[in-house]
Design an enzyme around this catalytic site. Structure first.
Site, PDB file in Angstrom:
ATOM      1  N   THR A 117      27.051 -27.211  16.957  1.00 53.36           N
ATOM      2  CA  THR A 117      27.897 -27.630  18.337  1.00 53.36           C
ATOM      3  C   THR A 117      28.908 -28.343  18.222  1.00 53.36           C
ATOM      4  O   THR A 117      28.853 -29.373  17.870  1.00 53.36           O
ATOM      5  CB  THR A 117      26.842 -28.146  19.172  1.00 53.36           C
ATOM      6  OG1 THR A 117      25.444 -26.945  19.370  1.00 53.36           O
ATOM      7  CG2 THR A 117      27.008 -28.109  20.627  1.00 53.36           C
ATOM      8  N   CYS A 156      19.100 -31.731  21.147  1.00 54.02           N
ATOM      9  CA  CYS A 156      20.252 -30.915  21.667  1.00 54.02           C
ATOM     10  C   CYS A 156      20.654 -31.369  23.036  1.00 54.02           C
ATOM     11  O   CYS A 156      21.975 -31.866  23.391  1.00 54.02           O
ATOM     12  CB  CYS A 156      19.861 -29.479  21.852  1.00 54.02           C
ATOM     13  SG  CYS A 156      19.698 -28.824  19.943  1.00 54.02           S
ATOM     14  N   ASP A 180      23.013 -26.754   0.855  1.00 57.08           N
ATOM     15  CA  ASP A 180      22.995 -28.115   1.296  1.00 57.08           C
ATOM     16  C   ASP A 180      23.463 -29.322   0.511  1.00 57.08           C
ATOM     17  O   ASP A 180      23.677 -28.975  -0.952  1.00 57.08           O
ATOM     18  CB  ASP A 180      21.537 -28.497   1.560  1.00 57.08           C
ATOM     19  CG  ASP A 180      21.123 -29.495   2.840  1.00 57.08           C
ATOM     20  OD1 ASP A 180      21.038 -29.312   3.981  1.00 57.08           O
ATOM     21  OD2 ASP A 180      21.411 -30.793   2.354  1.00 57.08           O
ATOM     22  N   GLY A 210       8.423 -32.112  34.711  1.00 58.89           N
ATOM     23  CA  GLY A 210       7.973 -32.774  33.479  1.00 58.89           C
ATOM     24  C   GLY A 210       8.619 -34.255  33.595  1.00 58.89           C
ATOM     25  O   GLY A 210       9.257 -34.968  34.395  1.00 58.89           O
ATOM     26  N   ASN A 258      23.875 -25.380  27.810  1.00 62.14           N
ATOM     27  CA  ASN A 258      23.007 -26.269  27.653  1.00 62.14           C
ATOM     28  C   ASN A 258      22.760 -27.312  28.833  1.00 62.14           C
ATOM     29  O   ASN A 258      21.738 -27.836  29.471  1.00 62.14           O
ATOM     30  CB  ASN A 258      23.069 -27.221  26.394  1.00 62.14           C
ATOM     31  CG  ASN A 258      22.332 -26.463  25.286  1.00 62.14           C
ATOM     32  OD1 ASN A 258      21.754 -25.424  25.432  1.00 62.14           O
ATOM     33  ND2 ASN A 258      22.341 -27.206  24.103  1.00 62.14           N
ATOM     34  N   GLY A 292      14.219 -33.619  26.701  1.00 61.20           N
ATOM     35  CA  GLY A 292      14.467 -34.271  25.541  1.00 61.20           C
ATOM     36  C   GLY A 292      14.983 -33.406  24.564  1.00 61.20           C
ATOM     37  O   GLY A 292      15.626 -32.392  24.654  1.00 61.20           O
ATOM     38  N   LYS A 334      28.953 -23.384  24.999  1.00 60.02           N
ATOM     39  CA  LYS A 334      27.523 -23.739  24.177  1.00 60.02           C
ATOM     40  C   LYS A 334      27.202 -24.900  25.242  1.00 60.02           C
ATOM     41  O   LYS A 334      25.978 -25.233  25.628  1.00 60.02           O
ATOM     42  CB  LYS A 334      27.968 -24.197  22.939  1.00 60.02           C
ATOM     43  CG  LYS A 334      26.901 -24.996  22.239  1.00 60.02           C
ATOM     44  CD  LYS A 334      25.575 -24.123  22.024  1.00 60.02           C
ATOM     45  CE  LYS A 334      24.391 -24.863  21.800  1.00 60.02           C
ATOM     46  NZ  LYS A 334      22.963 -24.341  21.592  1.00 60.02           N
TER      47      LYS A 334
HETATM   48  C1  UDX Z   1      17.780 -25.817  23.976  1.00 61.45           C
HETATM   49  C2  UDX Z   1      18.212 -24.770  24.531  1.00 61.45           C
HETATM   50  O1  UDX Z   1      17.236 -24.128  25.256  1.00 61.45           O
HETATM   51  C3  UDX Z   1      18.926 -23.818  23.383  1.00 61.45           C
HETATM   52  O2  UDX Z   1      19.405 -22.610  23.747  1.00 61.45           O
HETATM   53  C4  UDX Z   1      19.897 -24.762  22.534  1.00 61.45           C
HETATM   54  O3  UDX Z   1      20.246 -23.754  21.569  1.00 61.45           O
HETATM   55  C5  UDX Z   1      19.109 -25.679  21.939  1.00 61.45           C
HETATM   56  O4  UDX Z   1      18.618 -26.634  23.264  1.00 61.45           O
HETATM   57  P1  UDX Z   1      15.542 -26.861  22.699  1.00 61.45           P
HETATM   58  O5  UDX Z   1      16.095 -28.198  22.907  1.00 61.45           O
HETATM   59  O6  UDX Z   1      14.879 -26.441  21.551  1.00 61.45           O
HETATM   60  O7  UDX Z   1      16.729 -25.793  23.196  1.00 61.45           O
HETATM   61  O8  UDX Z   1      14.696 -26.952  23.965  1.00 61.45           O
HETATM   62  P2  UDX Z   1      14.228 -26.423  25.354  1.00 61.45           P
HETATM   63  O9  UDX Z   1      13.237 -25.368  25.258  1.00 61.45           O
HETATM   64  O10 UDX Z   1      15.497 -25.958  25.989  1.00 61.45           O
HETATM   65  O11 UDX Z   1      13.675 -27.716  26.331  1.00 61.45           O
HETATM   66  C6  UDX Z   1      14.762 -28.736  26.334  1.00 61.45           C
HETATM   67  C7  UDX Z   1      13.840 -29.771  27.157  1.00 61.45           C
HETATM   68  O12 UDX Z   1      13.751 -29.471  28.737  1.00 61.45           O
HETATM   69  C8  UDX Z   1      12.456 -30.144  26.686  1.00 61.45           C
HETATM   70  O13 UDX Z   1      12.170 -31.555  26.709  1.00 61.45           O
HETATM   71  C9  UDX Z   1      11.503 -29.466  27.590  1.00 61.45           C
HETATM   72  O14 UDX Z   1      10.171 -30.204  27.719  1.00 61.45           O
HETATM   73  C10 UDX Z   1      12.512 -29.577  28.787  1.00 61.45           C
HETATM   74  N1  UDX Z   1      12.040 -28.636  29.800  1.00 61.45           N
HETATM   75  C11 UDX Z   1      12.377 -27.444  29.727  1.00 61.45           C
HETATM   76  C12 UDX Z   1      11.323 -29.142  31.173  1.00 61.45           C
HETATM   77  O15 UDX Z   1      11.125 -30.301  31.280  1.00 61.45           O
HETATM   78  N2  UDX Z   1      11.099 -28.176  32.178  1.00 61.45           N
HETATM   79  C13 UDX Z   1      11.383 -26.759  31.871  1.00 61.45           C
HETATM   80  O16 UDX Z   1      11.217 -26.027  32.904  1.00 61.45           O
HETATM   81  C14 UDX Z   1      11.893 -26.147  30.536  1.00 61.45           C
END
Ligand code: UDX
Length: 432
Positions: A123, A263, A30, A256, A211, A260, A207
């Site tokens: 990404t 990503c 880094d 929900g 997402n 957020g 990717k």
């Molecule tokens: C995401 C992708 O899942 C992952 O594959 C990618 O590499 C990075 O982005 P992450 O951002 O860690 O991972 O969160 P994730 O578990 O996907 O949830 C994303 C958002 O969706 C969160 O705010 C979560 O609360 C919301 N969510 C997820 C819901 O509101 N309902 C759901 O059923 C699932």
């Protein structure tokens, strides 16, 4: 194999820890000296389940070393993974400054006649790998291949996701690189995990598409839950029916406050803008973004409509991380909801089992409480925005005694109405 990973963030640290645990010699680099110093002492700047143990185990076994970006390491590395941040800029485009600066840092250390493979985990918009390739091979002194290897790690379960991937995606048309990546990922390939070799552009787009589809599912179920509310249907019943269809699947159908994290918001905005730059529009994702943004306004208004305007209400928010299992508040839906609440004349207290430090860096003037029951004491209104298990296990009768008022907004549907209303609470949730 000697592997470099550049970028000591969520993705880089998990990648370095897992590759070193596979038996590779990993140099994680880094450009932040303080961060490198702390990492070599075994102190990691982020929370990720089991990362601390995995990093320290491999540090002790000398399988993992942290360092500033340096020429010797680049020279002796057979593969260089890039996992630096590609944040969203003010126009909603992907800011590649950090990535391109990192490429320049590498370029100065490349030796004549060398063959190297750069593997991009960050990404990146479609076409970026080609740009990097031309940046590096402009004088033909060396042959650098650039591979797209997007990660699909979820915060809170990143190590599990790395070790047990649904698929490993390798975007390259170079046979030497294919052979190299097969060696690097040999452990997972031997365990039977799916590896998809494809062309660079398809890997780059896949990717964003992945997402965006997941985020679309979240926004979809949120809007269906609103329809359930207005029609008297039950979102849990509807989820069960649609999720039983194998073509839909039962994941990512939890209503929900909106998606957020670092990503989804950035990737969906990038995808829309990348499409526009090629003269396309992905209108469905434009709508998903709009729906998700408005959801936080809508839910905040539901709380505000229940404030007693004759007196100052005490409001407690439980949960500011963007989801349970992480201390990350980046683009958390709790933030815009809290921002709307503090415009009203209320006393606000915020609790979160892990994210308060990160939250208070952004909002030092907002009251927080480290203890859950201290946070709820005297509250007129309770708002649940993150589905932490500590909230699921709360003692409801103790909660009833401690609160002054009786309104609960459960925007993660973690409670059952029956168990709540017997304690005299007015209970609002999503879609039920
Ligand atoms: C995401 C992708 O899942 C992952 O594959 C990618 O590499 C990075 O982005 P992450 O951002 O860690 O991972 O969160 P994730 O578990 O996907 O949830 C994303 C958002 O969706 C969160 O705010 C979560 O609360 C919301 N969510 C997820 C819901 O509101 N309902 C759901 O059923 C699932």
């Amino acid at each position: 194999m000697k592997i470099s990973v550049i970028g000591c963030g969520y993705v880089g640290l998990v990648t370095a820890a897992c590759f070193s645990d596979f038996g590779h010699d990993v140099f994680c680099m880094d450009n932040q000296e303080e961060k490198i110093k702390k990492l070599n002492e075994g102190i990691i700047p982020i929370y990720e389940e089991n990362l601390d143990q995995l990093l320290n185990k491999n540090l002790k076994e000398d399988k993992l070393i942290f360092s500033l970006v340096n020429g010797d390491i680049i020279e002796k590395s057979e593969a260089i993974f890039i996992a630096v941040g590609t944040p969203m800029d003010i126009n909603g485009d992907t800011d590649l400054t950090i990535l391109y600066d990192c490429i320049q840092d590498i370029k100065v250390h490349l030796k004549k006649g060398r063959k190297k493979t750069l593997i991009i985990k960050s990404t990146i918009p479609v076409g970026t790998c080609e740009n990097i390739k031309s940046m590096l091979n402009d004088n033909q002194d060396y042959e650098i291949d650039v591979v797209s290897n997007p990660e699909f790690l979820r915060e809170g379960s990143a190590i599990k996701d790395f070790m047990n991937p649904d698929r490993i995606v390798i975007g390259t048309d170079n046979q030497r690189s294919i052979k190299l990546l097969k060696t690097i990922y040999k452990k997972q390939i031997d365990l039977g995990h799916k590896v998809i070799f494809t062309n660079i552009k398809s890997a780059e787009i896949a990717k964003y598409a992945s997402n965006s589809f997941l985020a679309m599912k979240v926004s979809f179920i949120n809007e269906i839950s609103d329809l359930c509310e207005t029609t008297g249907a039950d979102i849990d019943e509807v989820r069960n029916v649609i999720g039983s269809d194998k073509r839909i699947g039962d994941k990512f159908l939890e209503p929900g406050p909106g998606y957020g994290g670092s990503c989804f918001p950035k990737d969906l905005s990038s995808l829309v803008n990348i499409a526009k730059s090629y003269g396309n529009r992905i209108e469905i994702i434009e709508q998903v973004i709009e729906s998700n943004d408005y959801r936080k306004v809508k839910l905040a208004n539901r709380i505000i409509s229940k404030l007693n305007l004759n007196e100052i209400s005490n409001v407690t928010v439980l949960g500011v991380s963007f989801k349970a299992g992480t201390d990350d508040v980046r683009d958390s839906p709790a933030i815009p909801i809290i921002q709307q609440l503090i415009r009203k004349d209320i006393n606000l207290v915020v609790h979160d089992p892990m994210a308060l430090t990160n939250f208070s860096k952004l909002y030092p003037n907002i009251n927080t409480a480290l203890d859950l029951y201290d946070a709820v004491r005297g509250a007129d209104i309770l708002v649940i925005l993150t589905e932490w298990s500590i909230y699921r296990k709360i003692d409801i009768s103790k909660l009833a005694k401690l609160m002054k008022g009786n309104k609960i907004f459960d925007f993660r549907n973690i409670y059952s109405r029956e168990k709540i209303i017997i304690h005299g609470f007015e209970y609002e949730c999503l879609g039920r």
